[in-house]
Design a protein around this motif. Structure first.
Motif, PDB file in Angstrom:
ATOM      1  N   LYS A  68       2.207 -26.879   2.886  1.00 58.47           N
ATOM      2  CA  LYS A  68       2.588 -25.486   3.144  1.00 58.47           C
ATOM      3  C   LYS A  68       3.181 -24.862   1.885  1.00 58.47           C
ATOM      4  N   ALA A  69       4.065 -25.592   1.213  1.00 57.93           N
ATOM      5  CA  ALA A  69       4.687 -25.087  -0.019  1.00 57.93           C
ATOM      6  C   ALA A  69       3.626 -24.859  -1.102  1.00 57.93           C
ATOM      7  N   GLN A  70       2.672 -25.776  -1.218  1.00 57.81           N
ATOM      8  CA  GLN A  70       1.602 -25.619  -2.202  1.00 57.81           C
ATOM      9  C   GLN A  70       0.784 -24.364  -1.908  1.00 57.81           C
ATOM     10  N   LEU A  71       0.462 -24.151  -0.654  1.00 56.88           N
ATOM     11  CA  LEU A  71      -0.300 -22.963  -0.267  1.00 56.88           C
ATOM     12  C   LEU A  71       0.479 -21.691  -0.588  1.00 56.88           C
ATOM     13  N   GLU A  72       1.759 -21.673  -0.251  1.00 58.49           N
ATOM     14  CA  GLU A  72       2.596 -20.494  -0.514  1.00 58.49           C
ATOM     15  C   GLU A  72       2.751 -20.219  -2.005  1.00 58.49           C
ATOM     16  N   ASN A  73       2.670 -21.264  -2.835  1.00 59.72           N
ATOM     17  CA  ASN A  73       2.801 -21.111  -4.288  1.00 59.72           C
ATOM     18  C   ASN A  73       1.454 -20.898  -4.974  1.00 59.72           C
ATOM     19  N   GLY A  74       0.393 -20.744  -4.192  1.00 62.40           N
ATOM     20  CA  GLY A  74      -0.928 -20.494  -4.763  1.00 62.40           C
ATOM     21  C   GLY A  74      -1.591 -21.727  -5.345  1.00 62.40           C
ATOM     22  N   GLN A  75      -1.095 -22.906  -4.997  1.00 58.18           N
ATOM     23  CA  GLN A  75      -1.652 -24.147  -5.528  1.00 58.18           C
ATOM     24  C   GLN A  75      -2.723 -24.677  -4.575  1.00 58.18           C
ATOM     25  N   TYR A  76      -3.858 -24.023  -4.571  1.00 59.16           N
ATOM     26  CA  TYR A  76      -4.974 -24.450  -3.731  1.00 59.16           C
ATOM     27  C   TYR A  76      -6.279 -24.090  -4.412  1.00 59.16           C
TER      28      TYR A  76
END
Length: 88
Positions: A68-76
């Protein structure tokens, strides 16, 4: 959240059950001596049980929160899906 007394619920059972299932309402059935009951749809109940199970495992919870944190930080990244062949 709806609150209804037992007599009103009994007299209008279908209407209230439709509200619970169709509108995803949670309903408190008010009873004497504060022995209230909560009514939710089977779908809501199953979802609740699944969430309890998934979030109840610390390792799984941590993995979900990291994602979830990765998605919120644009890390996808976005990938094209390929179709499986008939023999797979």
């Amino acid at each position: 959240m709806l609150a209804v007394n037992y007599t009103n619920l009994r007299d209008n059972m279908k209407t209230y059950m439709d509200k619970v299932t169709d509108d995803y309402e949670t309903m408190i059935v008010l009873r004497k001596n504060n022995k209230n009951v909560v009514m939710i749809s089977e779908e809501s109940y199953n979802n609740l049980m699944e969430n309890i199970y998934v979030m109840g495992n610390k390792e799984n919870y941590d993995w979900l929160m990291k994602g979830k944190a990765q998605l919120e930080n644009g890390q996808y990244s976005v990938h094209e899906l390929s179709e499986a062949e008939d023999n797979e």
